[in-house]
Scaffold this motif. Sequence first.
Motif, PDB file in Angstrom:
ATOM      1  N   SER A   1       4.978  -4.668  -2.932  1.00 51.72           N
ATOM      2  CA  SER A   1       5.622  -5.870  -3.453  1.00 51.72           C
ATOM      3  C   SER A   1       6.629  -6.388  -2.445  1.00 51.72           C
ATOM      4  CB  SER A   1       6.315  -5.573  -4.784  1.00 51.72           C
ATOM      5  OG  SER A   1       7.290  -4.563  -4.613  1.00 51.72           O
ATOM      6  N   ARG A   2       6.818  -7.688  -2.494  1.00 55.19           N
ATOM      7  CA  ARG A   2       7.844  -8.344  -1.680  1.00 55.19           C
ATOM      8  C   ARG A   2       8.788  -9.040  -2.639  1.00 55.19           C
ATOM      9  NH1 ARG A   2       4.572 -11.679   2.955  1.00 55.19           N
ATOM     10  NH2 ARG A   2       3.169  -9.995   3.592  1.00 55.19           N
ATOM     11  N   SER A   3      10.056  -8.833  -2.445  1.00 56.32           N
ATOM     12  CA  SER A   3      11.031  -9.487  -3.312  1.00 56.32           C
ATOM     13  C   SER A   3      11.456 -10.812  -2.703  1.00 56.32           C
ATOM     14  CB  SER A   3      12.237  -8.577  -3.542  1.00 56.32           C
ATOM     15  OG  SER A   3      12.816  -8.232  -2.307  1.00 56.32           O
ATOM     16  N   GLY A   4      12.164 -11.589  -3.477  1.00 62.24           N
ATOM     17  CA  GLY A   4      12.678 -12.856  -2.990  1.00 62.24           C
ATOM     18  C   GLY A   4      11.966 -14.055  -3.577  1.00 62.24           C
ATOM     19  N   ALA A   5      12.406 -15.227  -3.129  1.00 64.05           N
ATOM     20  CA  ALA A   5      11.887 -16.485  -3.665  1.00 64.05           C
ATOM     21  C   ALA A   5      10.388 -16.634  -3.463  1.00 64.05           C
ATOM     22  CB  ALA A   5      12.624 -17.655  -3.025  1.00 64.05           C
ATOM     23  N   HIS A   6       9.891 -16.132  -2.367  1.00 65.02           N
ATOM     24  CA  HIS A   6       8.454 -16.235  -2.084  1.00 65.02           C
ATOM     25  C   HIS A   6       7.784 -14.862  -2.199  1.00 65.02           C
ATOM     26  CE1 HIS A   6       8.972 -20.360  -0.903  1.00 65.02           C
ATOM     27  NE2 HIS A   6       9.993 -19.994  -0.127  1.00 65.02           N
ATOM     28  N   GLY A   7       8.351 -14.029  -3.059  1.00 63.42           N
ATOM     29  CA  GLY A   7       7.852 -12.673  -3.221  1.00 63.42           C
ATOM     30  C   GLY A   7       6.622 -12.603  -4.103  1.00 63.42           C
ATOM     31  N   GLY A   8       6.132 -11.403  -4.222  1.00 64.35           N
ATOM     32  CA  GLY A   8       4.956 -11.172  -5.039  1.00 64.35           C
ATOM     33  C   GLY A   8       4.305  -9.865  -4.645  1.00 64.35           C
ATOM     34  N   TRP A   9       3.019  -9.781  -4.916  1.00 60.78           N
ATOM     35  CA  TRP A   9       2.250  -8.562  -4.709  1.00 60.78           C
ATOM     36  C   TRP A   9       1.125  -8.787  -3.710  1.00 60.78           C
ATOM     37  CZ3 TRP A   9       3.815  -4.127  -7.099  1.00 60.78           C
ATOM     38  CH2 TRP A   9       4.750  -4.271  -8.123  1.00 60.78           C
ATOM     39  N   GLU A  10       0.772  -7.716  -2.989  1.00 64.19           N
ATOM     40  CA  GLU A  10      -0.361  -7.739  -2.072  1.00 64.19           C
ATOM     41  C   GLU A  10      -0.956  -6.344  -2.010  1.00 64.19           C
ATOM     42  OE1 GLU A  10       1.044  -8.809   1.823  1.00 64.19           O
ATOM     43  OE2 GLU A  10       2.636  -7.323   1.756  1.00 64.19           O
ATOM     44  N   LEU A  11      -2.184  -6.260  -1.555  1.00 62.80           N
ATOM     45  CA  LEU A  11      -2.813  -4.961  -1.383  1.00 62.80           C
ATOM     46  C   LEU A  11      -2.166  -4.226  -0.219  1.00 62.80           C
ATOM     47  CD1 LEU A  11      -6.645  -5.657  -1.813  1.00 62.80           C
ATOM     48  CD2 LEU A  11      -5.037  -4.758  -3.492  1.00 62.80           C
ATOM     49  N   ALA A  12      -2.067  -2.921  -0.336  1.00 65.64           N
ATOM     50  CA  ALA A  12      -1.534  -2.093   0.745  1.00 65.64           C
ATOM     51  C   ALA A  12      -2.658  -1.357   1.462  1.00 65.64           C
ATOM     52  CB  ALA A  12      -0.520  -1.095   0.191  1.00 65.64           C
ATOM     53  N   ALA A  13      -3.886  -1.577   1.016  1.00 63.98           N
ATOM     54  CA  ALA A  13      -5.060  -0.951   1.630  1.00 63.98           C
ATOM     55  C   ALA A  13      -6.201  -1.957   1.593  1.00 63.98           C
ATOM     56  CB  ALA A  13      -5.440   0.317   0.861  1.00 63.98           C
TER      57      ALA A  13
ATOM     58  N   PRO B   1      -9.582  -3.575   0.474  1.00 62.30           N
ATOM     59  CA  PRO B   1     -10.270  -3.523  -0.818  1.00 62.30           C
ATOM     60  C   PRO B   1     -11.462  -2.568  -0.838  1.00 62.30           C
ATOM     61  CG  PRO B   1      -9.933  -5.798  -0.123  1.00 62.30           C
ATOM     62  CD  PRO B   1      -9.481  -4.923   1.002  1.00 62.30           C
ATOM     63  N   ALA B   2     -12.140  -2.420   0.286  1.00 65.23           N
ATOM     64  CA  ALA B   2     -13.297  -1.519   0.349  1.00 65.23           C
ATOM     65  C   ALA B   2     -12.873  -0.054   0.319  1.00 65.23           C
ATOM     66  CB  ALA B   2     -14.125  -1.799   1.602  1.00 65.23           C
ATOM     67  N   GLN B   3     -11.600   0.217   0.554  1.00 63.90           N
ATOM     68  CA  GLN B   3     -11.096   1.592   0.563  1.00 63.90           C
ATOM     69  C   GLN B   3     -10.466   2.000  -0.771  1.00 63.90           C
ATOM     70  OE1 GLN B   3     -11.879   3.497   3.177  1.00 63.90           O
ATOM     71  NE2 GLN B   3     -12.895   1.652   3.885  1.00 63.90           N
ATOM     72  N   ILE B   4     -10.305   1.052  -1.677  1.00 69.19           N
ATOM     73  CA  ILE B   4      -9.695   1.355  -2.976  1.00 69.19           C
ATOM     74  C   ILE B   4     -10.807   1.527  -4.003  1.00 69.19           C
ATOM     75  CG2 ILE B   4      -8.150   0.564  -4.801  1.00 69.19           C
ATOM     76  CD1 ILE B   4      -6.759  -1.195  -2.693  1.00 69.19           C
ATOM     77  N   THR B   5     -11.012   2.761  -4.434  1.00 64.26           N
ATOM     78  CA  THR B   5     -12.039   3.002  -5.447  1.00 64.26           C
ATOM     79  C   THR B   5     -11.444   2.831  -6.840  1.00 64.26           C
ATOM     80  OG1 THR B   5     -11.629   5.381  -5.697  1.00 64.26           O
ATOM     81  CG2 THR B   5     -13.199   4.692  -3.953  1.00 64.26           C
ATOM     82  N   LEU B   6     -12.304   2.514  -7.779  1.00 63.35           N
ATOM     83  CA  LEU B   6     -11.853   2.407  -9.158  1.00 63.35           C
ATOM     84  C   LEU B   6     -11.433   3.782  -9.682  1.00 63.35           C
ATOM     85  CD1 LEU B   6     -14.245  -0.235 -10.726  1.00 63.35           C
ATOM     86  CD2 LEU B   6     -12.187  -0.538  -9.343  1.00 63.35           C
ATOM     87  N   GLU B   7     -11.980   4.838  -9.099  1.00 66.02           N
ATOM     88  CA  GLU B   7     -11.549   6.192  -9.455  1.00 66.02           C
ATOM     89  C   GLU B   7     -10.071   6.378  -9.123  1.00 66.02           C
ATOM     90  OE1 GLU B   7     -12.694  10.858  -8.572  1.00 66.02           O
ATOM     91  OE2 GLU B   7     -13.339   9.327  -7.156  1.00 66.02           O
ATOM     92  N   GLN B   8      -9.644   5.908  -7.952  1.00 68.09           N
ATOM     93  CA  GLN B   8      -8.231   6.025  -7.584  1.00 68.09           C
ATOM     94  C   GLN B   8      -7.353   5.322  -8.610  1.00 68.09           C
ATOM     95  OE1 GLN B   8      -9.022   4.334  -3.604  1.00 68.09           O
ATOM     96  NE2 GLN B   8      -7.553   5.862  -2.887  1.00 68.09           N
ATOM     97  N   VAL B   9      -7.747   4.114  -8.979  1.00 72.12           N
ATOM     98  CA  VAL B   9      -6.973   3.330  -9.941  1.00 72.12           C
ATOM     99  C   VAL B   9      -6.920   4.068 -11.279  1.00 72.12           C
ATOM    100  CG1 VAL B   9      -6.814   1.121 -11.157  1.00 72.12           C
ATOM    101  CG2 VAL B   9      -7.605   1.185  -8.771  1.00 72.12           C
ATOM    102  N   TRP B  10      -8.070   4.565 -11.726  1.00 72.90           N
ATOM    103  CA  TRP B  10      -8.154   5.300 -12.988  1.00 72.90           C
ATOM    104  C   TRP B  10      -7.218   6.506 -12.980  1.00 72.90           C
ATOM    105  CZ3 TRP B  10     -10.135   4.912 -17.773  1.00 72.90           C
ATOM    106  CH2 TRP B  10     -10.292   6.074 -18.516  1.00 72.90           C
ATOM    107  N   LEU B  11      -7.275   7.287 -11.905  1.00 72.90           N
ATOM    108  CA  LEU B  11      -6.461   8.498 -11.846  1.00 72.90           C
ATOM    109  C   LEU B  11      -4.976   8.187 -11.768  1.00 72.90           C
ATOM    110  CD1 LEU B  11      -8.713  10.729  -9.561  1.00 72.90           C
ATOM    111  CD2 LEU B  11      -8.415  10.866 -12.053  1.00 72.90           C
ATOM    112  N   VAL B  12      -4.613   7.112 -11.078  1.00 73.63           N
ATOM    113  CA  VAL B  12      -3.207   6.721 -11.017  1.00 73.63           C
ATOM    114  C   VAL B  12      -2.696   6.380 -12.415  1.00 73.63           C
ATOM    115  CG1 VAL B  12      -1.636   4.880 -10.251  1.00 73.63           C
ATOM    116  CG2 VAL B  12      -3.166   5.976  -8.614  1.00 73.63           C
ATOM    117  N   LEU B  13      -3.489   5.646 -13.170  1.00 70.90           N
ATOM    118  CA  LEU B  13      -3.034   5.175 -14.476  1.00 70.90           C
ATOM    119  C   LEU B  13      -3.309   6.175 -15.596  1.00 70.90           C
ATOM    120  CD1 LEU B  13      -4.075   1.458 -14.133  1.00 70.90           C
ATOM    121  CD2 LEU B  13      -1.775   2.424 -13.965  1.00 70.90           C
TER     122      LEU B  13
END
Length: 148
Positions: A59-71, A73-85
């Motif tokens: 995440s980036r804070s500030g007036a023009h802040g928001g969210w972006e991927l840190a990896a 997209p082809a390297q992020i599996t749905l398994e990773q997301v599932w296990l995180v949550l």
Amino acid sequence: MARSTNTQFAVAVHVLVILATATDGRVVSSEELAQSANASSVYVRRVLGPMRNAGLVRSRSGAHGGWELAAEPAQITLEQVWLVLQGDEPVLALHGADPTCVTGRSVTRALASIDRTIAHAVATALGHFTVQDLAQGVPEAAQLLESA
């Protein structure tokens, strides 16, 4: 048929696909993500927090802040997301039987074992899909699993 009321995984995948398709390195605000996912921005931030801790988004804070991927997209599996949550939380909605009931103890142990088997199967199946797959319009899941 009963259905899960925990939408964290579905919302997480939804916002990850949005972030994967954001052009020119644009960060996306929580409000924009929330509108697309039909959820509150507080809920979206609650879902993204653990994914930030896992290094999947930043995440980036500030007036023009928001969210972006840190990896990528082809390297992020749905398994990773599932296990995180999901973590070690049960997949099945197990109840707390009376500990003095022999049947209750037996059923609870059996269902806990079945739950671990189901959780492993879910994670394994989700490991065949990436955020990139969904961003590109993934074909039917059965087709992908057959070719895996």
